[in-house]
Write an enzyme that holds these catalytic residues in place. Structure first.
Site, mmCIF file in Angstrom:
data_model
loop_
_atom_site.group_PDB
_atom_site.id
_atom_site.type_symbol
_atom_site.label_atom_id
_atom_site.label_comp_id
_atom_site.label_asym_id
_atom_site.label_seq_id
_atom_site.Cartn_x
_atom_site.Cartn_y
_atom_site.Cartn_z
ATOM 1 N N ARG A 231 0.844 -1.189 0.000
ATOM 2 C CA ARG A 231 0.000 0.000 0.000
ATOM 3 C C ARG A 231 0.883 1.243 0.000
ATOM 4 O O ARG A 231 1.957 1.250 0.615
ATOM 5 C CB ARG A 231 -0.891 0.039 1.247
ATOM 6 C CG ARG A 231 -2.060 -0.943 1.209
ATOM 7 C CD ARG A 231 -3.104 -0.586 0.143
ATOM 8 N NE ARG A 231 -4.230 -1.492 0.122
ATOM 9 C CZ ARG A 231 -4.356 -2.548 -0.706
ATOM 10 N NH1 ARG A 231 -3.401 -2.823 -1.566
ATOM 11 N NH2 ARG A 231 -5.435 -3.293 -0.655
ATOM 12 N N HIS A 279 -0.601 -0.285 -10.053
ATOM 13 C CA HIS A 279 -1.266 -1.240 -9.143
ATOM 14 C C HIS A 279 -1.707 -2.496 -9.911
ATOM 15 O O HIS A 279 -2.897 -2.822 -9.967
ATOM 16 C CB HIS A 279 -2.468 -0.581 -8.441
ATOM 17 C CG HIS A 279 -2.842 -1.271 -7.149
ATOM 18 N ND1 HIS A 279 -3.242 -0.585 -6.030
ATOM 19 C CD2 HIS A 279 -2.884 -2.580 -6.814
ATOM 20 C CE1 HIS A 279 -3.517 -1.460 -5.057
ATOM 21 N NE2 HIS A 279 -3.300 -2.668 -5.519
HETATM 22 C C1 GLV Z 1 -5.059 -5.268 -3.958
HETATM 23 O O1 GLV Z 1 -4.400 -4.313 -3.758
HETATM 24 C C2 GLV Z 1 -5.583 -6.136 -2.942
HETATM 25 O O2 GLV Z 1 -5.517 -5.805 -1.759
HETATM 26 O O3 GLV Z 1 -6.066 -7.216 -3.308
#
Ligand code: GLV
Length: 316
Positions: A231, A279
């Site tokens: 994160r 991401h």
């Molecule tokens: C993605 O970031 C997740 O937490 O699956």
């Protein structure tokens, strides 16, 4: 009685997910809810199980009889921060569900890129310099993996298999083969000291927020590379930029950011030593996730325990 399931996802994903969940659980009654809708629907049918990814807080106002909530991702930080989320209802996160393999390969790609000095050659290339150097053998590179759960464990194993020296850090001790295990805050400095590559896979909790900050990053080897797959809030962005610009760190590969999408004016976009990916290292896979959730719903219906239930005391 038929278990009632509500799926709250972005509108574009809803029909695909509901069809697949219905197919996997023909005995269930499956409905959908646009996760982004901002108003609670007082007439919504109460469901037993909710399958959600970052729903609007209004969702939990209209569902008051849930037996369990399934988070369609590994990280539950968004729900943890949501005031309307009912803490008395078990929250179950995805465990691996096909994410760990691709994340391990992502980390491995960065480690091999480091071993082959691609980062260094990118700087040379900008100056049209032909400057061959021996690549590092994986056994000469020490990689630290923060977090040794379903994801971090897979990352550590993939690196070991390629011959890298691997250290792993977790809240509690995880002994596993060739991975040198460190646990608890007291062992964090020893874990970090001298690492050439640091890969973060930790869950975001009060204890791990900001863990990638100057005080910790300064312990890495000179010229180290930082990889964040977890994160954005784990990383102190200003500290990272300062250490890159001072030459302490040689590079960073970042898949997650404090603000996503990464704003156009953010310095990471144009930094010559930062690789930005949007991401993508561990995306939720429909097939694996539906199978995992369906299996757990059946277990819960039979009164059996399931894995992946969030423990609010530890925060994940
Ligand atoms: C993605 O970031 C997740 O937490 O699956």
């Amino acid at each position: 009685m038929k278990p009632r399931i509500v799926i709250a996802l972005g509108a574009a994903a809803l029909s695909k997910w509901s069809a697949r969940v219905q197919e996997e659980l023909p005995e269930a009654d499956v409905t959908t809810r646009d996760a982004e809708r901002e108003t609670a629907d007082d007439t919504a049918t109460p469901a037993d199980y909710a399958l959600v990814w970052r729903p609007h807080p209004s969702f939990f106002l209209e569902q008051s009889r849930l037996k369990a909530v399934f988070n369609l991702g590994a990280g539950i930080d968004a729900l943890a921060a949501m005031a309307t989320f009912p803490r008395s209802v078990p929250l179950i996160r995805l465990e691996d569900a096909g994410m760990a393999g691709p994340m391990a390969q992502y980390a491995l790609a960065v480690a091999l890129r480091y071993a082959y000095r691609f980062e260094e050659y990118a700087q040379r290339q900008a100056q049209r310099q032909w400057a061959p150097r021996r690549p590092f053998a994986p056994a000469e590179v020490t990689v630290g993996v923060l977090g040794l759960g379903a994801i971090g464990g897979a990352v550590a194993r993939a690196l070991v298999e390629q011959g890298f020296q691997v250290r792993g850090y977790a809240r509690t001790r995880h002994e596993s083969g060739a991975v040198r295990a460190y646990s608890g805050p007291a062992e964090l400095p020893a874990f970090l000291t001298g690492l050439q590559i640091l890969v973060n896979t930790l869950p975001l909790t009060a204890d791990t927020t900001g863990i990638l900050r100057r005080e910790h990053l300064e312990r890495l080897a000179d010229g180290a590379h930082v990889v964040n797959l977890a994160r954005g809030a784990h990383l102190d962005e200003a500290d990272l930029l300062a250490l890159l610009d001072a030459g302490k760190l040689a590079g960073a590969t970042l898949d997650v950011f404090a603000v996503e999408p990464l704003p156009a004016e953010h310095p990471f976009w144009s930094h010559p030593r930062v690789t930005v990916t949007p991401h993508v290292s561990g995306v939720t896979l429909l097939e694996d996730s539906v199978r995992q959730v369906a299996h757990k719903i059946r277990s819960l219906e039979r009164g059996e325990p399931v894995g992946g239930v969030v423990d609010w005391k530890r925060g994940y």
